[in-house]
Design a protein around this motif. Structure first.
Motif, short mmCIF file in Angstrom:
data_model
loop_
_atom_site.label_atom_id
_atom_site.label_comp_id
_atom_site.label_asym_id
_atom_site.label_seq_id
_atom_site.Cartn_x
_atom_site.Cartn_y
_atom_site.Cartn_z
N ILE A 20 -6.00 4.11 -5.85
CA ILE A 20 -6.58 2.79 -5.59
C ILE A 20 -6.56 1.92 -6.84
N GLN A 21 -6.85 2.51 -7.99
CA GLN A 21 -6.82 1.73 -9.23
C GLN A 21 -5.40 1.23 -9.52
N LYS A 22 -4.41 2.05 -9.25
CA LYS A 22 -3.01 1.63 -9.42
C LYS A 22 -2.69 0.51 -8.43
N TYR A 23 -3.12 0.68 -7.19
CA TYR A 23 -2.89 -0.32 -6.16
C TYR A 23 -3.46 -1.68 -6.57
N VAL A 24 -4.70 -1.69 -7.05
CA VAL A 24 -5.36 -2.93 -7.45
C VAL A 24 -4.57 -3.63 -8.55
N ARG A 25 -4.09 -2.88 -9.52
CA ARG A 25 -3.33 -3.48 -10.62
C ARG A 25 -2.00 -4.02 -10.13
N LEU A 26 -1.34 -3.30 -9.24
CA LEU A 26 -0.05 -3.76 -8.71
C LEU A 26 -0.20 -5.01 -7.86
N VAL A 27 -1.23 -5.07 -7.04
CA VAL A 27 -1.46 -6.24 -6.19
C VAL A 27 -1.73 -7.48 -7.06
N LYS A 121 -10.10 9.71 2.81
CA LYS A 121 -10.07 8.65 1.80
C LYS A 121 -8.76 8.71 1.00
N LEU A 122 -8.32 9.91 0.68
CA LEU A 122 -7.07 10.07 -0.05
C LEU A 122 -5.90 9.57 0.80
N GLU A 123 -5.89 9.90 2.06
CA GLU A 123 -4.80 9.45 2.94
C GLU A 123 -4.81 7.93 3.09
N LYS A 126 -3.27 6.50 0.02
CA LYS A 126 -1.81 6.68 0.06
C LYS A 126 -1.17 5.65 0.99
N GLU A 127 -1.83 5.35 2.10
CA GLU A 127 -1.31 4.35 3.03
C GLU A 127 -1.29 2.96 2.41
N LEU A 128 -2.31 2.64 1.61
CA LEU A 128 -2.32 1.36 0.89
C LEU A 128 -1.08 1.23 0.02
N MET A 129 -0.81 2.28 -0.75
CA MET A 129 0.36 2.26 -1.65
C MET A 129 1.65 2.21 -0.86
#
Length: 135
Positions: A20-27, A121-123, A126-129
């Motif tokens: 999620i932290q990676k996702y937030v930075r990429l978005v 939560k993990l899945e 992963k779906e967000l990414m």
């Protein structure tokens, strides 16, 4: 072949948090991969930023909430301990005072995930990414 050790519930939650932290930075990154720190406005490549939590990541109730995590430079997220005065102003501008107050109330709640919920939560993370990578 040695048996693969199963992950603990806390390890699963931590894996979800990292995604999620990676996702937030990429978005938040621009088309060149640069991100602005929400508390000091420094601009760096997304890989050099951190996913800073407004409410401490020690609080399980908000640890995986995207609205609680935003790009921060290592200086603000580390030595400045989140640069909370500036972070609060950012959060109020972004989400409104009522949301921030509700988020701060959540840090006083107890959240306990079952192992199945942790995997869920993990899945979800992963779906967000996966959705981001498909864009």
């Amino acid at each position: 072949m040695p048996k693969k050790k199963k992950k603990s519930k806390s390890q699963i939650i931590e894996d979800a948090a990292v995604i999620i932290q990676k996702y937030v930075r990429l978005v938040a990154a621009d088309e060149n991969g640069y991100v602005k720190c929400v508390t000091c406005d420094s601009v760096r490549p997304w890989q050099e930023m951190q996913g800073g939590h407004f409410v401490s990541r020690a609080c399980l109730a908000t640890k995986l909430m995207i609205e609680n995590i935003h790009p921060q430079c290592p200086g603000c997220n580390g030595p400045k301990r989140g640069n909370l005065q500036r972070y609060t102003l950012y959060m109020e501008d972004m989400y409104g005072r009522e949301f921030v107050e509700n988020l701060l109330e959540l840090k006083n709640t107890t959240t306990i995930y079952t192992k199945a919920e942790a995997y869920e939560k993990l899945e979800e993370a992963k779906e967000l990414m996966k959705g981001l990578e498909e864009r």
